[in-house]
Design an enzyme around this catalytic site. Structure first.
Site, PDB file in Angstrom:
ATOM      1  N   HIS A  12     -13.388   4.425  20.592  1.00 46.26           N
ATOM      2  CA  HIS A  12     -13.132   5.819  20.984  1.00 46.26           C
ATOM      3  C   HIS A  12     -11.659   6.079  21.285  1.00 46.26           C
ATOM      4  CE1 HIS A  12     -13.451   4.030  25.010  1.00 46.26           C
ATOM      5  NE2 HIS A  12     -12.738   5.052  25.411  1.00 46.26           N
ATOM      6  N   GLU A  63      -5.210   0.034   1.676  1.00 46.24           N
ATOM      7  CA  GLU A  63      -5.655  -1.360   1.905  1.00 46.24           C
ATOM      8  C   GLU A  63      -7.077  -1.563   1.391  1.00 46.24           C
ATOM      9  OE1 GLU A  63      -4.588  -4.357   2.725  1.00 46.24           O
ATOM     10  OE2 GLU A  63      -2.661  -3.332   2.886  1.00 46.24           O
ATOM     11  N   ASP A  73       4.255   1.624  12.468  1.00 46.01           N
ATOM     12  CA  ASP A  73       3.709   2.701  11.636  1.00 46.01           C
ATOM     13  C   ASP A  73       2.284   2.281  11.342  1.00 46.01           C
ATOM     14  OD1 ASP A  73       2.929   4.476   9.701  1.00 46.01           O
ATOM     15  OD2 ASP A  73       4.523   3.981   8.279  1.00 46.01           O
ATOM     16  N   HIS A  95       1.624  14.608   0.881  1.00 45.41           N
ATOM     17  CA  HIS A  95       2.103  13.437   1.621  1.00 45.41           C
ATOM     18  C   HIS A  95       1.501  12.153   1.096  1.00 45.41           C
ATOM     19  CE1 HIS A  95       3.967  11.385   4.915  1.00 45.41           C
ATOM     20  NE2 HIS A  95       4.446  12.532   5.359  1.00 45.41           N
ATOM     21  N   PHE A  96       2.378  11.229   0.714  1.00 40.30           N
ATOM     22  CA  PHE A  96       1.884   9.912   0.283  1.00 40.30           C
ATOM     23  C   PHE A  96       2.685   8.788   0.904  1.00 40.30           C
ATOM     24  CE2 PHE A  96       5.473  10.648  -2.408  1.00 40.30           C
ATOM     25  CZ  PHE A  96       6.057   9.399  -2.504  1.00 40.30           C
ATOM     26  N   SER A  97       3.781   9.124   1.549  1.00 43.97           N
ATOM     27  CA  SER A  97       4.776   8.107   1.904  1.00 43.97           C
ATOM     28  C   SER A  97       4.534   7.529   3.298  1.00 43.97           C
ATOM     29  CB  SER A  97       6.167   8.727   1.821  1.00 43.97           C
ATOM     30  OG  SER A  97       6.199   9.963   2.512  1.00 43.97           O
ATOM     31  N   ALA A  98       5.095   6.351   3.538  1.00 41.30           N
ATOM     32  CA  ALA A  98       4.961   5.689   4.836  1.00 41.30           C
ATOM     33  C   ALA A  98       5.864   6.379   5.847  1.00 41.30           C
ATOM     34  CB  ALA A  98       5.339   4.221   4.718  1.00 41.30           C
ATOM     35  N   SER A 105       0.822  -1.208   0.000  1.00 35.38           N
ATOM     36  CA  SER A 105       0.000   0.000   0.000  1.00 35.38           C
ATOM     37  C   SER A 105       0.862   1.266   0.000  1.00 35.38           C
ATOM     38  CB  SER A 105      -0.961  -0.004   1.193  1.00 35.38           C
ATOM     39  OG  SER A 105      -0.235   0.029   2.398  1.00 35.38           O
ATOM     40  N   HIS A 106       2.151   1.157   0.279  1.00 38.74           N
ATOM     41  CA  HIS A 106       3.063   2.297   0.125  1.00 38.74           C
ATOM     42  C   HIS A 106       4.184   1.966  -0.849  1.00 38.74           C
ATOM     43  CE1 HIS A 106       1.007   3.765   3.744  1.00 38.74           C
ATOM     44  NE2 HIS A 106       1.252   4.932   3.213  1.00 38.74           N
ATOM     45  N   ARG A 139       9.173  -8.011  10.301  1.00 39.90           N
ATOM     46  CA  ARG A 139       8.697  -8.563   9.038  1.00 39.90           C
ATOM     47  C   ARG A 139       9.219  -7.729   7.866  1.00 39.90           C
ATOM     48  NH1 ARG A 139       4.732  -8.174   5.154  1.00 39.90           N
ATOM     49  NH2 ARG A 139       4.182  -6.146   6.001  1.00 39.90           N
TER      50      ARG A 139
END
Lengths: 335, 335
Positions: A228, A187, A177, A119-122, A46-47, A308
């Site tokens: 919450h 995702e 993260d 902003h798009f990065s992990a 996803s990134h 991982r």
């Protein structure tokens, strides 16, 4: 689903070529290519390269600068600001990193505000260089208003990721993260592309009813993780990486986008702490105690966040990365 | 269940008398009485008068100093340390507050480590004085090893609360204070006392099986909130309010207790940030933007963390506080 395997160099060359062809400067194209290939390499689809079409789309919509250079501001003894001037956050972060490290080592704790960045990065990629210098770090950023607060039904918060890193000398750092939404928006979109439904609890349709249809959630509202409590964390991210640093909330970012489908625009806050300034000569002793905690986690089957990613990294460096053929064709068609 | 209503002054006098009778110094008895009555006043029973017997039990077990005075250490330009010397955290926090505020106003961000403190109090009470000075603040502390990490079955983390505050000039501050466990341990114990089962997802029995029996969870393992994300946050709290500040992890705290049933012993980390050092003259403008976010939350039925506490506070100041008669008798019997 058909797939394509690329070496890391092939993946980088493809991404760089497409980004340059789209109009990004050499520096920005290289930074985005490096970042997305690193995401793909670390098993974070996803990134990964999946982000390239979104970056190009954002440029075509006029919602990111292809070439602006960041400006650094030493704004207080323990605060650094860097103005990305409407470009992606990556070059701004690279430019500010040395001064943030210096201030952290001097004062014990310091903060960096990255402003006016797309902003798009992990965030783990921003945390990792700090842990490599022996620092503890936190990072967060708002996104677009996609997530309903707990108790509500309408998008207000972003997916508002929060990342944390802890140095482990001689080992891969402890880094998590996580979106403060139940899932990352990428995702959900990957589920939609794959024609799969999502687990319950990820979101609401546009009428505010629970659904497992990813397309309906993307039109409706995502939900925070953990009820919450996750919602409170999402609000915290809005505040400390929005108004506190003089930058946009997720709602303001979405309003600024005005339906163009561009990436989130606003700020990122990074806080770094130096164990050596907290602990002096005893730093190594205490860092060793954290290893006892990690061993106890592993011994009962719990995962160390980041491990991982480093396993995937080692594998990708040998075997390359494998992406869906449809994504590959989509990226090639942009170049 | 029979209940007793006390004015705030009556509640304070009862708590103070019992604590003094048990051997606490005037300063410590007053600080604990004030803190627990404030918790009760604000509708937070699990950090209210219910804590008094635990404080006394901890003293009888020799696990808290009744009279130690804290020592302040100016350890780096942006770091303050205060050594509670084995007493409760409250006096140490009061002593360190002015220097933390000064460093935050100077540098923009600063950190306080409270070390060697016995901890029973709610973190929002530590956050509130910072928001009253216009600062943004974060606080966290480990506890005893009661919570299994996600993917595990054995207690390792504490309930590890994390609190955050945001100043709202002229209004009650935005403050959340949440256990990173699915529930506070006090909540589970209150269920046990009331003979009620707890909701699913709060914990495991000593064989690692899910259960809703509070007594079995107290003997087994509590669970983090929000699965692996809450677990990651719990680990972060262990690290930054444990080894980073040279103090105990929750496992070490429980080992130190050695079965005495005393309260957690270790450290607390507080981070404060000054919007005026981040934003200069524009601080008020940007703080006003946060009010837009809060209005949008309220408009769709989401709660602002801390608002309920302030409503309860206003009510308690008029109507007093109501506690179970059994708890009242238990406290009276200690004095």
């Amino acid at each position: 689903m058909k797939q394509i395997t690329l070496t890391l160099d092939e993946a980088y060359d493809l991404a760089y070529r497409v980004l340059r062809h789209s109009g990004f400067s050499e520096l920005h194209a290289a930074a985005v290519a490096r970042n997305t290939v690193n995401g793909e390499r670390d098993g974070c689809a996803s990134h990964g390269l999946y982000r390239i079409p979104g970056c190009v789309r954002t440029l075509r919509a006029g919602k990111v600068s292809p070439d602006a250079l960041p400006t650094l501001q030493d704004s207080a003894p323990a605060v650094v600001k860097v103005d990305a001037a409407g470009a992606f956050s990556l070059l701004a972060w690279e430019k500010a990193l040395p001064l943030l490290v210096e201030k952290t080592q001097q004062g014990g704790i310091a903060a960096l505000a990255i402003n006016r960045c797309v902003h798009f990065s992990a965030l783990w990629a921003d945390i990792e260089p700090l842990t490599e210098q022996g620092l503890v770090a936190l990072a967060c950023t708002p996104s677009h208003a996609w997530v309903a607060p707990a108790g509500g039904t309408t998008p207000l918060f972003g997916t508002n990721p929060l990342a944390f890193g802890w140095p482990r000398p001689g080992k891969a750092p402890f880094i998590f993260d996580m979106a403060t939404s139940a899932a990352a928006r990428g995702e959900i979109d990957l589920h939609r592309r794959a024609g799969k439904s999502v687990p319950p609890g990820w979101g609401l349709d546009s009428e505010g009813r629970e659904t497992t249809d990813p397309a309906r959630i993307l039109e409706g509202a995502m939900l925070p993780f953990g009820g919450h409590k996750g919602s409170a964390l999402a609000a915290m991210v809005e505040l400390i990486a929005g108004p506190l640093i003089g930058d946009m909330t997720s709602q303001e970012s979405l309003d600024f986008d005005a339906g163009a489908g561009g990436l989130p625009y606003g700020g990122e806050l990074i806080i770094a702490m130096d164990p050596r300034r907290f602990l002096g000569d005893e730093a190594d002793t205490h860092l060793a105690r954290s290893e006892t905690l990690f061993s106890a986690m592993t011994a009962q089957g719990a995962r160390i966040p980041g491990e991982r990613r480093h396993r995937e990294r080692a594998r990708s460096e040998v075997e390359g990365v494998t992406i869906p053929a449809a994504l590959y064709q989509e990226i090639v068609a942009l170049g």
